[in-house]
Write a protein that holds these residues in place. Structure first.
Motif, PDB file in Angstrom:
ATOM      1  N   SER A 145      44.831  36.190  43.095  1.00 26.81           N
ATOM      2  CA  SER A 145      45.096  35.287  41.985  1.00 26.81           C
ATOM      3  C   SER A 145      46.427  34.562  42.194  1.00 26.81           C
ATOM      4  O   SER A 145      46.523  33.333  42.029  1.00 26.81           O
ATOM      5  CB  SER A 145      45.119  36.067  40.668  1.00 26.81           C
ATOM      6  N   LEU A 152      42.912  34.718  36.611  1.00 27.59           N
ATOM      7  CA  LEU A 152      41.948  35.799  36.421  1.00 27.59           C
ATOM      8  C   LEU A 152      40.963  35.392  35.335  1.00 27.59           C
ATOM      9  O   LEU A 152      41.361  34.942  34.258  1.00 27.59           O
ATOM     10  CB  LEU A 152      42.659  37.088  36.009  1.00 27.59           C
ATOM     11  N   ASP A 155      39.091  41.001  34.112  1.00 28.91           N
ATOM     12  CA  ASP A 155      40.007  42.088  34.476  1.00 28.91           C
ATOM     13  C   ASP A 155      39.709  43.265  33.554  1.00 28.91           C
ATOM     14  O   ASP A 155      40.271  43.391  32.474  1.00 28.91           O
ATOM     15  CB  ASP A 155      41.460  41.634  34.340  1.00 28.91           C
ATOM     16  N   THR A 160      37.945  42.907  38.926  1.00 25.58           N
ATOM     17  CA  THR A 160      38.649  41.655  38.692  1.00 25.58           C
ATOM     18  C   THR A 160      37.831  40.489  39.234  1.00 25.58           C
ATOM     19  O   THR A 160      36.976  40.652  40.104  1.00 25.58           O
ATOM     20  CB  THR A 160      40.030  41.654  39.373  1.00 25.58           C
TER      21      THR A 160
END
Length: 239
Positions: A145, A152, A155, A160
């Motif tokens: 990221s 994101l 998560d 993720t």
């Protein structure tokens, strides 16, 4: 400035064979770029190339990364599967259950990919190339990221996912347990922007948690690094 994801590189025993398969399945064109391997240019919002590089190494274990293709209806899913099989794919078993609605296939060199069922909420707003699904830790999702500057979009429970602000596929990491590694057949190729600096970008990525990899090809126009999970990737010259 952060690098962009320039290409997904795939080691291939027969780059021409795999390029023909994926060009036919995705509807992408072969690039006239010179250099090692064969490059496919996206015909949609995917945002990165696929590069097939010659390699003598044989595939021995399941890849820690695979492509998820989307479908719009059951008929569309069946058509995508039938097209893939006609091009040289085959059905494989990676532990899916009879209740799973996605179809698991392998390309002519055994690289896994999935055709996802219609109505999948997670990939609902993605194109035909819905995701690059990776085996990996929560920490590596955080790393990528920051490395790519992509937010994101998931998560939870050590799983993720990130996605470019411009759209395109999601990149996902499934969390533990981690599968065995055997080489790096699929790798990300990053490139700084045209006015960027390769050395400065390498330093930034190392500060984020990457490590330098001493390989014979480092210095041949790119620098090889590994992310916090040990997955190798390359930083190319600015472009």
């Amino acid at each position: 400035m952060t690098s962009h994801l320039h290409a997904l590189s795939v080691d291939a025993n027969d780059p021409s064979l795999l390029a023909r398969f994926w060009a036919g399945l995705l509807g992408w064109e072969v690039s006239d770029e010179t250099g090692d391997g064969i490059v496919l240019l996206p015909a949609d919002d995917t945002g990165f190339r696929i590069r097939f590089l010659p390699s003598q190494a044989k595939k021995t274990v399941q890849n820690p990364m695979h492509v998820d293709l989307t479908s719009t209806s059951l008929d569309d899913q069946r058509e995508v599967v039938a097209r893939a099989l006609a091009l040289g794919a085959r059905h494989i078993d990676v532990g899916q259950t009879p209740e799973d609605e996605h179809v698991v296939l392998a390309d002519p060199e055994g690289n896994e990919f999935c055709v996802i069922e219609p109505g999948n909420n997670f990939l609902a707003d993605c194109g035909f190339v819905g995701a690059l699904a990776c085996d990996g830790s929560q920490a590596v999702g955080y790393f990528w990221s920051k490395a790519l500057g992509w937010p994101l979009v998931w998560d939870q429970d050590q799983e993720t996912a990130i996605r470019s602000p411009h759209g395109g596929p999601k990149v996902t990491w499934g969390g533990p347990p981690m599968m065995p590694r055997d080489g790096h057949r699929l790798r990300f190729d990053l490139a700084p922007p045209a006015d960027g600096d390769q050395g400065a970008e390498v330093d930034r990525l190392v500060a984020l948690g990457a490590t330098r990899v001493d390989t014979a090809v480092s210095g041949a126009g790119w620098v090889t690094l590994a992310d916090p999970d040990g997955n190798e990737f390359r930083v190319l010259t600015p472009r």
